[in-house]
Design an enzyme around this catalytic site. Structure first.
Site: not given
Length: 449
Positions: A129, A169
């Site tokens: 991430k 995201d």
């Protein structure tokens, strides 16, 4: 206390002592550690080899500065992150988040969850991430472009189609991915598989935009089918009004559900006639306005300024939290119980606090954890990687069909794993145990002990 429980407690306490201020990361670890004991009891080799201690620490955590120039010619600096958490199953895979709240704790929590989410898809991708505390709201296209170019000048050293494949995201959509991809291409040449969530013009995947929202609803659909029920006429509330929420609303409506509310950070709307999806899309995607504008065209609707949608006191069956982490507190979970909610399925990452989860469990509300129910986005990202590798685009129908089957497999894996180890259906435990098993086996077989 069993030896395994003591082992888990020792690991968790050591992390708390080492990272006392990283509350989101510690919350994600606590949720995982609280469910894994039954699996370890039957598979003690993973305790003997201390796989968990290896898994709890990222393989690599990169933090860097991002200098960029605004439209007034002023230099600004933000912080960028990439957490390459675990590569046992494949290249690191996970989104990039641009939001002022981004910090190391949030990055580690998201990357840790991503390990198990990616494992559950049964696709060859590891967990990672990244993101920055940059806020794209109110920025011009030029400012966002310059920021993305500066970020990629550093990030490109650590990513690649077979190493680490970022995606979008919160705050990172097609525009941002385009700028990031363009800068990577200038520095390294054309490699279509280095980012996913790309526009269709250069090897993006059909159905990627819809994937997380659609996948969330497919997961609920398979859960209900298991109970000989369907989504038809089910009453639904959705938090958020971004990409995930919009496509969750769309698919829920297509399958016959009645969606009565959605929200943004300014408050929430309840429409007694059902949410007008096209109006929401026009407000949020075209005009980038606040959700209260909805009332100008739907006078029967009500807007609750500054309120969390889970404060609503109306009867409904299914809650789809699609906004942000920890949006459902114990107090709000109790309101859900009073409203007669039967299913809570997470479209966001960790929107339910551990204390709220206890309330839901105590009242027999079915809870679908985000690492399982919102895995549709990363699943289609992996399918985009497959298309890029093949140099072949797939049809929307093919991708959507694959997505539906993947979500069905994830639900059944979570269900069957929990039944095998607990003799009851617990989707949180099932997701954690099934996700961990595949990663742990890979780590062990690769000599990571």
């Amino acid at each position: 206390m069993t030896e395994i429980k003591q082992y888990l407690d020792n690991l968790e306490n050591a992390l708390k002592e080492k990272y006392p201020d990283q509350k989101e990361y510690l919350q994600a670890v606590a949720e995982f550690m609280g469910t894994i004991e039954p699996f370890l009891m039957k598979n003690p080799i993973y305790v003997e080899k201390n796989i968990l201690e290896l898994l709890l620490i990222p393989e690599r955590l990169i933090e860097f500065r991002i200098p960029w120039m605004n439209d007034r010619g002023e230099w600004k600096v933000n912080t960028g992150y990439r957490v390459q958490y675990n590569s046992a199953l494949g290249p690191y895979k996970g989104g990039m988040r641009f939001h002022p709240t981004v910090n190391q704790s949030i990055m580690k929590f998201l990357a840790f969850e991503q390990i198990f989410k990616n494992s559950l898809t049964s696709l060859p991708i590891g967990g990672g991430k990244g993101g920055s505390d940059f806020d794209p709201k109110g920025k011009s296209d030029g400012e966002i472009m310059r920021f993305c170019q500066s970020l990629m000048q550093e990030l490109q050293k650590y990513i690649g189609p077979n190493t680490d494949v970022p995606a979008g995201d919160i705050g990172v959509g097609g525009r941002e991915i385009g700028y990031l991809f363009g800068e990577y291409k200038r520095l390294n040449g054309y490699q279509s598989g280095v980012l996913t969530g790309k526009p269709l013009a250069y090897w993006g995947s059909l159905a990627r935009t819809e994937a997380t929202g659609y996948g969330l609803v497919y997961f609920v659909q398979h859960l209900l089918n298991d109970q000989k029920e369907t989504l038809k006429d089910k009453k639904v509330l959705v938090s958020g009004s971004g990409n995930v929420a919009i496509y969750a609303i769309q698919k829920a409506q297509e399958l016959g559900a009645k969606v009565y509310g959605c929200s943004d950070s300014s408050g929430y709307v309840i429409d007694p006639d059902g949410i007008d999806l096209e109006l929401v899309r026009d407000i949020k995607e075209v005009n980038r306005e606040r959700i209260n504008v909805y009332l100008t065209q739907r006078p029967k609707a009500k807007f609750y300024e500054g309120k969390n949608i889970w404060e609503a006191t109306i009867a409904y069956d299914i809650a789809l939290p699609c906004a942000t982490q920890n949006e459902i507190t114990p107090e709000l979970a109790k309101i859900m119980v009073k409203n007669g909610v039967k299913v809570v399925a997470e479209g966001a990452n960790m929107p339910t606090t551990l204390e709220a989860l206890e309330v839901l469990n105590d009242n027999q509300i079915i809870y679908c954890p985000g690492k399982a129910s919102n895995a549709g986005g990363v699943a289609v990202s992996a399918l985009e990687m497959a298309q890029n590798a093949q140099r072949l685009p797939w049809t929307f129908e093919k991708v959507d069909q694959e997505l539906n089957q993947i979500m069905k497999n994830i639900y059944e894996t979570c269900r069957d794993t929990s039944l095998a180890y607990l003799s009851k259906e617990d989707l949180v435990a099932g997701a954690n145990m099934a996700g961990f098993e595949k990663v742990a086996k890979a780590m062990l077989s690769q000599g990571l002990v």
